[in-house]
Design an enzyme around this catalytic site. Structure first.
Site, mmCIF file in Angstrom:
data_model
loop_
_atom_site.group_PDB
_atom_site.id
_atom_site.type_symbol
_atom_site.label_atom_id
_atom_site.label_comp_id
_atom_site.label_asym_id
_atom_site.label_seq_id
_atom_site.Cartn_x
_atom_site.Cartn_y
_atom_site.Cartn_z
ATOM 1 N N CYS A 69 41.537 45.637 30.666
ATOM 2 C CA CYS A 69 40.766 46.458 31.594
ATOM 3 C C CYS A 69 39.300 46.460 31.181
ATOM 4 C CB CYS A 69 41.318 47.879 31.577
ATOM 5 S SG CYS A 69 40.456 48.977 32.694
ATOM 6 N N GLU A 113 44.032 48.389 40.105
ATOM 7 C CA GLU A 113 42.813 49.018 40.639
ATOM 8 C C GLU A 113 43.135 50.304 41.401
ATOM 9 O OE1 GLU A 113 40.089 48.116 39.424
ATOM 10 O OE2 GLU A 113 41.013 46.345 38.546
HETATM 11 ZN ZN ZN Z 1 41.051 48.412 34.772
#
Ligand code: ZN
Length: 156
Positions: A69, A113
């Site tokens: 991430c 997301e």
């Molecule tokens: Zn992320």
């Protein structure tokens, strides 16, 4: 989030630019400090997709794979995700709702997301023990360095 206008189009272009600059495959608005239900995904496997008020209306299958991430760089963990999803999102062209059927990496990135938009990190899908280990590593790694969001602010 209201109507799709030129300001949102500009914002989405900025999101894509920031994502590509960071070599990510997805980025959510709240990762750059904007509280809007907007995210972008481009895995290279399918056309880039813009998610405006996205909602997963159907999901099937389960697959475990490693995720990272942009909000917590250099930290990776195995996460279970649906292998195929149908996501409904607002079209940039006419503001209407459209459904997209997605699979594999693109489906995974879209689920990641949408999690961000709901305040969920991939770490939240891991066992408490694994999460604690990775958070410890993350704290060590980022000592003395600005966070990702701070770095974006400094660059603008
Ligand atoms: Zn992320």
């Amino acid at each position: 989030m209201g109507e799709v206008d030129a300001e949102i189009e500009r914002f989405i272009r900025n999101l894509f630019d920031t994502m590509y600059a960071a070599r990510g495959v997805g980025l959510a608005a709240n990762q750059v400090g904007i509280a809007r239900r907007v995210a972008v995904v481009d895995t290279g496997e399918d056309p880039a997709i813009v998610l405006i008020d996205p909602e997963i209306v159907d999901r099937e299958g389960k697959h475990r794979a490693e995720e990272g991430c942009l909000s917590i760089p250099e930290i990776f963990g195995d996460v279970n995700r649906a292998t195929r999803i149908i996501v409904e999102t607002t079209s940039l062209e006419d503001g209407g709702r459209r459904q997209h059927e997605l699979a594999d990496l693109t489906a995974r990135a879209v689920q990641h997301e949408i999690d961000h938009l709901n305040g969920v990190l991939f770490l939240d899908h891991l066992s408490p023990l694994k999460r604690r280990m990775l958070l410890k590593k993350w704290k060590k790694l980022r000592q003395g360095k600005p966070g990702y969001i701070e770095a974006v602010r400094a660059a603008s």
